[in-house]
Scaffold this active site. Sequence first.
Site, PDB file in Angstrom:
ATOM      1  N   ASP A 187       0.837  -1.200   0.000  1.00 42.34           N
ATOM      2  CA  ASP A 187       0.000   0.000   0.000  1.00 42.34           C
ATOM      3  C   ASP A 187       0.874   1.253   0.000  1.00 42.34           C
ATOM      4  OD1 ASP A 187      -2.189   1.619   0.107  1.00 42.34           O
ATOM      5  OD2 ASP A 187      -2.893   0.969   2.064  1.00 42.34           O
ATOM      6  N   ASP A 188       0.722   2.086  -1.016  1.00 40.44           N
ATOM      7  CA  ASP A 188       1.497   3.338  -1.130  1.00 40.44           C
ATOM      8  C   ASP A 188       3.002   3.095  -1.133  1.00 40.44           C
ATOM      9  OD1 ASP A 188      -0.997   4.491  -1.020  1.00 40.44           O
ATOM     10  OD2 ASP A 188      -0.539   5.871   0.608  1.00 40.44           O
ATOM     11  N   CYS A 234      -5.994   4.152  -4.075  1.00 38.60           N
ATOM     12  CA  CYS A 234      -6.236   2.787  -3.593  1.00 38.60           C
ATOM     13  C   CYS A 234      -7.394   2.018  -4.229  1.00 38.60           C
ATOM     14  CB  CYS A 234      -6.470   2.816  -2.083  1.00 38.60           C
ATOM     15  SG  CYS A 234      -5.064   3.413  -1.132  1.00 38.60           S
ATOM     16  N   ARG A 262      -7.252  -1.443  -6.711  1.00 36.48           N
ATOM     17  CA  ARG A 262      -7.606  -2.773  -6.191  1.00 36.48           C
ATOM     18  C   ARG A 262      -8.696  -3.426  -7.046  1.00 36.48           C
ATOM     19  NH1 ARG A 262      -5.422  -2.910  -0.844  1.00 36.48           N
ATOM     20  NH2 ARG A 262      -4.107  -1.052  -0.833  1.00 36.48           N
ATOM     21  N   LYS A 289      -6.174  -5.254   3.894  1.00 34.54           N
ATOM     22  CA  LYS A 289      -6.967  -4.093   3.494  1.00 34.54           C
ATOM     23  C   LYS A 289      -7.813  -4.415   2.265  1.00 34.54           C
ATOM     24  CE  LYS A 289      -6.355   0.603   1.692  1.00 34.54           C
ATOM     25  NZ  LYS A 289      -5.398   1.693   1.459  1.00 34.54           N
ATOM     26  N   HIS A 303     -10.887  -2.401   0.969  1.00 38.81           N
ATOM     27  CA  HIS A 303     -11.093  -1.074   0.369  1.00 38.81           C
ATOM     28  C   HIS A 303     -11.848  -1.109  -0.963  1.00 38.81           C
ATOM     29  CE1 HIS A 303      -9.361   3.275   0.427  1.00 38.81           C
ATOM     30  NE2 HIS A 303     -10.660   3.207   0.613  1.00 38.81           N
ATOM     31  N   SER A 351      -9.206   1.749   4.330  1.00 38.68           N
ATOM     32  CA  SER A 351      -7.881   2.231   4.701  1.00 38.68           C
ATOM     33  C   SER A 351      -7.804   2.493   6.205  1.00 38.68           C
ATOM     34  CB  SER A 351      -7.567   3.517   3.936  1.00 38.68           C
ATOM     35  OG  SER A 351      -6.221   3.875   4.078  1.00 38.68           O
ATOM     36  N   HIS A 390       1.244   2.428   4.024  1.00 42.01           N
ATOM     37  CA  HIS A 390       0.346   3.580   4.053  1.00 42.01           C
ATOM     38  C   HIS A 390       0.446   4.311   5.393  1.00 42.01           C
ATOM     39  CE1 HIS A 390      -3.407   5.868   3.789  1.00 42.01           C
ATOM     40  NE2 HIS A 390      -3.600   5.437   2.547  1.00 42.01           N
ATOM     41  N   ASP A 414      -0.137  -0.987  -4.850  1.00 42.69           N
ATOM     42  CA  ASP A 414      -1.369  -0.420  -5.413  1.00 42.69           C
ATOM     43  C   ASP A 414      -1.188   0.921  -6.096  1.00 42.69           C
ATOM     44  OD1 ASP A 414      -0.977   1.092  -3.081  1.00 42.69           O
ATOM     45  OD2 ASP A 414      -3.090   1.111  -2.539  1.00 42.69           O
ATOM     46  N   ASN A 415      -0.232   1.710  -5.646  1.00 44.41           N
ATOM     47  CA  ASN A 415       0.042   3.006  -6.276  1.00 44.41           C
ATOM     48  C   ASN A 415       1.346   3.543  -5.702  1.00 44.41           C
ATOM     49  OD1 ASN A 415      -2.642   3.772  -4.270  1.00 44.41           O
ATOM     50  ND2 ASN A 415      -0.710   4.757  -3.793  1.00 44.41           N
ATOM     51  N   LYS A 475       1.980   9.436  -5.701  1.00 45.13           N
ATOM     52  CA  LYS A 475       0.560   9.124  -5.532  1.00 45.13           C
ATOM     53  C   LYS A 475      -0.319  10.280  -6.006  1.00 45.13           C
ATOM     54  CE  LYS A 475      -2.757   7.598  -1.979  1.00 45.13           C
ATOM     55  NZ  LYS A 475      -2.925   7.142  -0.572  1.00 45.13           N
TER      56      LYS A 475
END
Length: 501
Positions: free
Chosen positions: A31-32, A71, A75, A125, A127, A152, A231, A283-284, A304
């Site tokens: 995540d991130d 996010c 996903r 997660k 989301h 999140s 994240h 994810d990003n 991001k």
Amino acid sequence: MELTSLLLVLSSLCGCCSGAAPPNFVLVFADDLGFGDLGCYGHPTSLTPHLDRLAAGGLRFTDFYCTSPVCSPSRASLLTGRYQTRSGIYPGVLYPGSIGGLPLNETTIAEVLKPLGYATAAVGKWHLGFGANGMYLPTKQGFDQYLGIPYSHDMGPCWNLTCFPPDVKCFGLCDIGGVTVPLMHNDAIKQQPVDFLDLEKTYSDFATNFITTSAKKNQPFFLYYPSHHTHYPQYAGPEAAGKSLRGPFGDALLEFDNTIGNILTTLEKTGVINNTLVFFTSDNGPELMRMSRGGNAGPLKCGKGTTYDGGMREPAIAYWPGTIRPGVTHELASTLDILPTISTLAGAKLPQVMLDGVDMTEILVQQGKSKRETMIFYPTDPSEMYGLFALRLGKYKAHYYTRGATHSGTTPDQDCPVFAVLKAHDPPLLFNLELDPSENYPLPLMGKPDLKALLERMKRVKQQFEASMVFGQSQVSKGIDHNLEPCCNPQCTPKPNCCQC
């Protein structure tokens, strides 16, 4: 690669073709996490020994993309093999009280594998929506089991929660006014607020138990592990806190890496590691507005929230001992391609819908060429009026629109923050990503008929793609009903403070 030799490879992998056990799949989604955040991607102080082991023993991608710089839409694409615009997961992300979610008629990887007898579990997660009575939870989307936070972990008050031992409070205020973050098991709330110090151990135990149980039953399995790490706000339990050289971000990353190590150890102990594809990506891009606590995009531009490569080009590793040879691939690939690839390897039927992913099997098992020629870059708020913001064709990327983002603030590059307002480019900005991965130097078009011809070709590809894109109803735009926020004591008052168990 000749078709016959590829078929021979597939027949040796596919249980339904050869009588061998069907392969297992472990899909790990950070995540991130930025392109430059891992040791194996060049970060000097990140401590990621298990991910580095995957990279050393597997196939490391240099040109792998997610489909959105935030996010929820990213996903949705990963699990369905379809751009988020088709499923309606836009603009932005879903919230605890969101009325919408990933439509139940969308087919996830878990739902592709279920008819073949796979055990399926998600941990971490989600989301992709909670909804009325938890109607959008993983257990409604093909997963037998779920343990995790359904959105999140910054979507709730965090100033009074402990993120690092012995009692270091979470950094920042997060979302004030919502219920505290719940930990769910299947459809029920197990803990509210979640205990961050114990959370990763809980996840690790769940994941390893799932693998062990499936292996004992000789049942093929699919484990989806979308981590909260790295994240904001970062957190880590006693096993990782203070153990890295990179502060809270590094400690969170180390804790994530430790869980991956536990999963690998379990795959080895149960004797299934040589029949398991482990795939890792993110994810990003990094949330640069958090500065040293926000991640690192390495040589890539911005992060991001933006359609520059720093927002959507991710580390990715495929690991399968005995099947995937160690190496590095510069082939173009995407999260969209994971569903078709898993489908091929398992011998499963593809969903009868418009898919945007392509099969990566030839890249994985032969280090061959990609079937993917293009990558589409949508902003966080895609619309039919503007269409795509950028398009990559081969090694070239054209920006039709550029815009900064709040998530990418604080950087010296003036193109990254939210103050870099939407700008149209005609002709588009054109970059050679092999020569200039930082997107710093637009190629001059004057006196370059070959580049002008390339832009014409890209324009035709863009028009053809946009003609094929049917925007699904926006699930995010359905709005928010705070009564839908998960509360372990739904009849209590006053909310949200009383939602604690």
